[in-house]
Enzyme design. Structure first.
Site, PDB file in Angstrom:
ATOM      1  N   HIS A 154      -1.879  -5.371   1.535  1.00  0.00           N
ATOM      2  CA  HIS A 154      -3.133  -6.102   1.330  1.00  0.00           C
ATOM      3  C   HIS A 154      -2.807  -7.471   0.770  1.00  0.00           C
ATOM      4  O   HIS A 154      -1.888  -7.606  -0.045  1.00  0.00           O
ATOM      5  CB  HIS A 154      -4.020  -5.352   0.330  1.00  0.00           C
ATOM      6  CG  HIS A 154      -5.163  -6.205  -0.179  1.00  0.00           C
ATOM      7  ND1 HIS A 154      -6.365  -6.285   0.486  1.00  0.00           N
ATOM      8  CD2 HIS A 154      -5.256  -7.039  -1.242  1.00  0.00           C
ATOM      9  CE1 HIS A 154      -7.152  -7.140  -0.174  1.00  0.00           C
ATOM     10  NE2 HIS A 154      -6.496  -7.607  -1.225  1.00  0.00           N
ATOM     11  N   TYR A 176     -12.199  -2.545  -3.127  1.00  0.00           N
ATOM     12  CA  TYR A 176     -12.735  -2.567  -1.766  1.00  0.00           C
ATOM     13  C   TYR A 176     -14.264  -2.604  -1.743  1.00  0.00           C
ATOM     14  O   TYR A 176     -14.871  -2.204  -0.749  1.00  0.00           O
ATOM     15  CB  TYR A 176     -12.193  -1.377  -0.968  1.00  0.00           C
ATOM     16  CG  TYR A 176     -10.776  -1.584  -0.451  1.00  0.00           C
ATOM     17  CD1 TYR A 176     -10.437  -2.727   0.292  1.00  0.00           C
ATOM     18  CD2 TYR A 176      -9.781  -0.639  -0.681  1.00  0.00           C
ATOM     19  CE1 TYR A 176      -9.143  -2.915   0.775  1.00  0.00           C
ATOM     20  CE2 TYR A 176      -8.484  -0.829  -0.198  1.00  0.00           C
ATOM     21  CZ  TYR A 176      -8.179  -1.966   0.530  1.00  0.00           C
ATOM     22  OH  TYR A 176      -6.898  -2.161   1.014  1.00  0.00           O
ATOM     23  N   ASN A 222      -1.613  -0.173   7.416  1.00  0.00           N
ATOM     24  CA  ASN A 222      -1.028  -1.471   7.753  1.00  0.00           C
ATOM     25  C   ASN A 222      -0.226  -2.077   6.609  1.00  0.00           C
ATOM     26  O   ASN A 222      -0.067  -3.283   6.526  1.00  0.00           O
ATOM     27  CB  ASN A 222      -2.119  -2.412   8.265  1.00  0.00           C
ATOM     28  CG  ASN A 222      -3.280  -2.501   7.290  1.00  0.00           C
ATOM     29  OD1 ASN A 222      -3.141  -2.147   6.127  1.00  0.00           O
ATOM     30  ND2 ASN A 222      -4.403  -2.999   7.762  1.00  0.00           N
ATOM     31  N   GLU A 227      -9.620 -10.652  -7.475  1.00  0.00           N
ATOM     32  CA  GLU A 227      -8.662  -9.551  -7.353  1.00  0.00           C
ATOM     33  C   GLU A 227      -7.582  -9.640  -8.435  1.00  0.00           C
ATOM     34  O   GLU A 227      -7.180  -8.617  -8.984  1.00  0.00           O
ATOM     35  CB  GLU A 227      -8.042  -9.552  -5.951  1.00  0.00           C
ATOM     36  CG  GLU A 227      -9.056  -9.172  -4.880  1.00  0.00           C
ATOM     37  CD  GLU A 227      -8.492  -9.157  -3.470  1.00  0.00           C
ATOM     38  OE1 GLU A 227      -9.208  -8.665  -2.571  1.00  0.00           O
ATOM     39  OE2 GLU A 227      -7.355  -9.625  -3.253  1.00  0.00           O
ATOM     40  N   LYS A 244       0.826  -1.199   0.000  1.00  0.00           N
ATOM     41  CA  LYS A 244       0.000   0.000   0.000  1.00  0.00           C
ATOM     42  C   LYS A 244       0.868   1.260   0.000  1.00  0.00           C
ATOM     43  O   LYS A 244       2.097   1.170   0.199  1.00  0.00           O
ATOM     44  CB  LYS A 244      -0.924  -0.032   1.221  1.00  0.00           C
ATOM     45  CG  LYS A 244      -1.951  -1.183   1.222  1.00  0.00           C
ATOM     46  CD  LYS A 244      -2.840  -1.050   2.460  1.00  0.00           C
ATOM     47  CE  LYS A 244      -3.790  -2.210   2.624  1.00  0.00           C
ATOM     48  NZ  LYS A 244      -4.634  -2.029   3.837  1.00  0.00           N
TER      49      LYS A 244
HETATM   50  N1  LIG Z   1     -11.997  -0.156  11.724  1.00  0.00           N
HETATM   51  C1  LIG Z   1     -11.253   0.294  10.704  1.00  0.00           C
HETATM   52  N2  LIG Z   1     -10.941   1.602  10.611  1.00  0.00           N
HETATM   53  C2  LIG Z   1     -10.197   2.071   9.598  1.00  0.00           C
HETATM   54  N3  LIG Z   1      -9.707   1.302   8.599  1.00  0.00           N
HETATM   55  C3  LIG Z   1      -9.992   0.004   8.643  1.00  0.00           C
HETATM   56  C4  LIG Z   1     -10.781  -0.585   9.686  1.00  0.00           C
HETATM   57  N4  LIG Z   1     -10.896  -1.926   9.444  1.00  0.00           N
HETATM   58  C5  LIG Z   1     -10.190  -2.146   8.315  1.00  0.00           C
HETATM   59  N5  LIG Z   1      -9.660  -1.000   7.832  1.00  0.00           N
HETATM   60  C6  LIG Z   1      -8.842  -0.861   6.616  1.00  0.00           C
HETATM   61  O1  LIG Z   1      -9.468  -1.616   5.595  1.00  0.00           O
HETATM   62  C7  LIG Z   1      -8.588  -2.621   5.116  1.00  0.00           C
HETATM   63  C8  LIG Z   1      -9.384  -3.834   4.723  1.00  0.00           C
HETATM   64  O2  LIG Z   1      -9.985  -4.365   5.879  1.00  0.00           O
HETATM   65  P1  LIG Z   1      -9.987  -5.938   6.126  1.00  0.00           P
HETATM   66  O3  LIG Z   1     -10.269  -6.648   4.840  1.00  0.00           O
HETATM   67  O4  LIG Z   1     -10.880  -6.187   7.289  1.00  0.00           O
HETATM   68  O5  LIG Z   1      -8.479  -6.215   6.623  1.00  0.00           O
HETATM   69  P2  LIG Z   1      -7.255  -6.953   5.925  1.00  0.00           P
HETATM   70  O6  LIG Z   1      -6.494  -5.911   5.161  1.00  0.00           O
HETATM   71  O7  LIG Z   1      -6.440  -7.482   7.086  1.00  0.00           O
HETATM   72  O8  LIG Z   1      -7.819  -8.046   5.049  1.00  0.00           O
HETATM   73  C9  LIG Z   1      -7.592  -2.839   6.258  1.00  0.00           C
HETATM   74  O9  LIG Z   1      -6.369  -3.393   5.834  1.00  0.00           O
HETATM   75  C10 LIG Z   1      -7.442  -1.434   6.796  1.00  0.00           C
HETATM   76  O10 LIG Z   1      -6.527  -0.671   6.000  1.00  0.00           O
HETATM   77 MG   LIG Z   2      -9.313  -7.980   3.559  1.00  0.00          MG
END
Ligand SMILES: Nc1ncnc2c1ncn2[C@@H]1O[C@H](COP(=O)(O)OP(=O)(O)O)[C@@H](O)[C@H]1O
Ligand SMILES: [Mg+2]
Length: 149
Positions: A115, A49, A112, A126, A9
């Site tokens: 992805h 997303y 974080n 994807e 990212k």
């Molecule tokens: N509560 C939240 N507040 C802000 N951003 C979030 C939150 N939950 C998830 N995200 C963002 O959305 C992305 C996608 O969420 P998710 O698919 O649940 O996580 P992952 O990336 O671990 O698969 C996360 O990597 C993060 O950047």
């Molecule tokens: Mg995810």
């Protein structure tokens, strides 16, 4: 063999962690079969997303992924989807285990770094969203038999 989509990212690219993150996947034995630097537009961000549409963080998430270029790739290997998710670590960086990418390089907020596809169905969708078939290049590596046999 499975294939999975990985995105370093904007924070990963801006923090100059591309090489370190790639090295982890290569050293694990995963094979890069497609890769590019991309500036994500809103349309692609929304499609990627789509599953999060309507959630309170959706707008911020679309802005985050399109804020600066990303490095996106397809990784191939045995059980690649689950293996890569385990290497990525928990969504909330402060909960991510040490030894994971998020657990080693991220701390707070939801920036974080990375992805990764979370299921075979998601991976297929994807990969098709980010790459055309002719941008994916399967190839043999001399080391494959040492990694896979
Ligand atoms: N509560 C939240 N507040 C802000 N951003 C979030 C939150 N939950 C998830 N995200 C963002 O959305 C992305 C996608 O969420 P998710 O698919 O649940 O996580 P992952 O990336 O671990 O698969 C996360 O990597 C993060 O950047
Ligand atoms: Mg995810």
């Amino acid at each position: 063999m499975q294939r999975t989509l990985v995105i370093i990212k904007p924070d990963g690219v801006q923090r100059a962690l591309v090489g370190k993150i790639l090295a982890r996947f290569e050293e694990r034995g995963l094979k890069i079969v497609a890769m590019k630097l991309a500036q994500v537009d809103r349309d692609l961000a929304e499609k990627h997303y789509a599953v999060h549409q309507g959630k309170f963080f959706y707008e911020g998430l679309v802005n985050y992924i399109s804020a600066s270029p990303v490095v996106v790739m397809v990784l191939e290997g045995h059980e690649a989807i689950g293996v890569v998710r385990a290497m990525v670590g928990a969504t909330r960086p402060w909960e991510a285990a040490a030894g994971t990418i998020r657990g080693d390089y991220a701390l707070m907020g939801l920036r974080n770094l990375i992805h990764a596809s979370d299921s075979p169905e998601t991976a297929a969708n994807e990969i098709a969203l980010w790459f055309t078939t002719d941008q994916i290049h399967p190839y043999a590596r001399e080391m494959d038999r040492w990694v896979n046999e």
